[in-house]
Design a protein around this motif. Structure first.
Motif, short mmCIF file in Angstrom:
data_model
loop_
_atom_site.label_atom_id
_atom_site.label_comp_id
_atom_site.label_asym_id
_atom_site.label_seq_id
_atom_site.Cartn_x
_atom_site.Cartn_y
_atom_site.Cartn_z
N PHE A 73 55.64 25.35 43.79
CA PHE A 73 55.88 26.41 42.81
C PHE A 73 54.90 27.53 43.10
CE2 PHE A 73 55.81 27.44 37.96
CZ PHE A 73 56.63 28.53 38.18
N GLU A 74 55.43 28.68 43.48
CA GLU A 74 54.60 29.83 43.87
C GLU A 74 54.68 30.94 42.84
OE1 GLU A 74 54.59 29.58 48.70
OE2 GLU A 74 56.16 30.77 47.76
N LEU A 75 53.60 31.67 42.73
CA LEU A 75 53.55 32.89 41.92
C LEU A 75 53.05 34.01 42.81
CD1 LEU A 75 53.70 34.32 39.13
CD2 LEU A 75 51.24 33.82 38.93
N ALA A 76 53.86 35.05 42.93
CA ALA A 76 53.44 36.25 43.67
C ALA A 76 53.22 37.37 42.65
CB ALA A 76 54.50 36.65 44.68
N LEU A 77 52.03 37.94 42.66
CA LEU A 77 51.69 39.03 41.75
C LEU A 77 51.69 40.35 42.51
CD1 LEU A 77 48.77 37.23 39.92
CD2 LEU A 77 51.04 37.72 38.99
N ARG A 78 52.21 41.37 41.86
CA ARG A 78 52.28 42.71 42.47
C ARG A 78 50.87 43.23 42.81
NH1 ARG A 78 57.36 44.61 41.38
NH2 ARG A 78 58.42 43.56 39.66
N SER A 79 50.81 44.15 43.72
CA SER A 79 49.53 44.81 44.01
C SER A 79 49.16 45.70 42.82
CB SER A 79 49.65 45.64 45.28
OG SER A 79 50.66 46.61 45.15
N ASN A 80 47.91 45.99 42.69
CA ASN A 80 47.37 46.90 41.66
C ASN A 80 47.58 46.42 40.23
OD1 ASN A 80 46.32 49.02 43.45
ND2 ASN A 80 48.48 49.29 43.97
N VAL A 81 47.68 45.11 40.00
CA VAL A 81 47.78 44.62 38.62
C VAL A 81 46.41 44.23 38.07
CG1 VAL A 81 50.17 43.85 38.84
CG2 VAL A 81 48.33 42.23 39.24
N PHE A 82 45.44 44.07 38.94
CA PHE A 82 44.10 43.72 38.51
C PHE A 82 43.17 44.91 38.68
CE2 PHE A 82 45.64 39.45 40.03
CZ PHE A 82 45.77 38.90 38.77
N THR A 83 42.06 44.88 37.95
CA THR A 83 41.04 45.91 38.05
C THR A 83 39.91 45.37 38.92
OG1 THR A 83 41.60 46.74 35.86
CG2 THR A 83 39.45 47.36 36.74
N ALA A 84 39.50 46.14 39.91
CA ALA A 84 38.42 45.72 40.81
C ALA A 84 37.16 45.43 40.02
CB ALA A 84 38.16 46.81 41.85
N GLY A 85 36.47 44.35 40.40
CA GLY A 85 35.20 43.99 39.78
C GLY A 85 35.31 43.06 38.58
N LEU A 86 36.52 42.85 38.05
CA LEU A 86 36.70 41.96 36.91
C LEU A 86 37.18 40.59 37.39
CD1 LEU A 86 38.47 44.29 34.30
CD2 LEU A 86 36.03 43.75 34.52
N ALA A 87 36.91 39.57 36.59
CA ALA A 87 37.36 38.21 36.90
C ALA A 87 38.58 37.89 36.05
CB ALA A 87 36.25 37.21 36.62
N TYR A 88 39.52 37.16 36.62
CA TYR A 88 40.76 36.79 35.92
C TYR A 88 40.99 35.30 36.08
CZ TYR A 88 41.68 41.78 35.87
OH TYR A 88 41.59 43.13 35.66
N THR A 89 41.56 34.68 35.06
CA THR A 89 41.92 33.27 35.11
C THR A 89 43.42 33.14 34.99
OG1 THR A 89 39.82 32.61 34.10
CG2 THR A 89 41.62 31.01 34.01
N VAL A 90 44.02 32.51 35.97
CA VAL A 90 45.45 32.22 35.96
C VAL A 90 45.58 30.70 35.91
CG1 VAL A 90 47.63 32.41 37.21
CG2 VAL A 90 46.01 34.32 37.24
N GLU A 91 46.38 30.20 34.97
CA GLU A 91 46.53 28.76 34.80
C GLU A 91 47.98 28.36 35.05
OE1 GLU A 91 43.32 27.67 31.43
OE2 GLU A 91 45.05 28.80 30.71
N LEU A 92 48.15 27.13 35.50
CA LEU A 92 49.48 26.56 35.71
C LEU A 92 49.63 25.36 34.80
CD1 LEU A 92 52.17 26.22 37.23
CD2 LEU A 92 50.91 24.89 38.93
N TYR A 93 50.67 25.34 33.98
CA TYR A 93 50.96 24.16 33.19
C TYR A 93 52.19 23.47 33.76
CZ TYR A 93 54.72 26.69 30.75
OH TYR A 93 55.86 27.39 30.46
#
Length: 104
Positions: A73-93
């Motif tokens: 099961f793959e997740l592809a995220l578009r470019s430029n959806v995150f802000t440089a320098g910030l940390a993000y948490t993506v979870e899979l249930y």
């Protein structure tokens, strides 16, 4: 990396995250991938902050109903959806919709 474990008496699918980078250029798309092994059909989804990832940000479906067996099961995220320098948490249930428990 951070891992949270929730215990249950019900059977649950096995999830193995595939290796990923720890840093991404904001101008590049992000690809996350996991192997889900279920003895029954499985419902699975990628979330952030407790919400399914929107199609505004994802190039692939963020939630799926999967057949029994070992499924990638793959997740592809578009470019430029995150802000440089910030940390993000993506979870899979992943869970068995036929079990007595609710979605985690």
């Amino acid at each position: 990396a951070e891992t949270t474990i929730t215990t249950t008496l019900d059977a649950i699918p096995t999830v193995t995250m595939n290796p990923t980078l720890t840093k991404y250029n904001v101008e590049n798309k992000v690809l996350l991938s996991a192997e889900i092994n279920g003895i029954l059909p499985v419902s699975a989804g990628w979330t952030t902050n407790g919400n399914l990832i929107s199609s505004t940000y994802a190039l692939t479906k963020s939630a799926k109903n999967l057949t029994a067996g070992i499924i990638t099961f793959e997740l592809a995220l578009r470019s430029n959806v995150f802000t440089a320098g910030l940390a993000y948490t993506v979870e899979l249930y992943a869970y068995y919709p036929s079990s007595s428990g609710d979605r985690p």
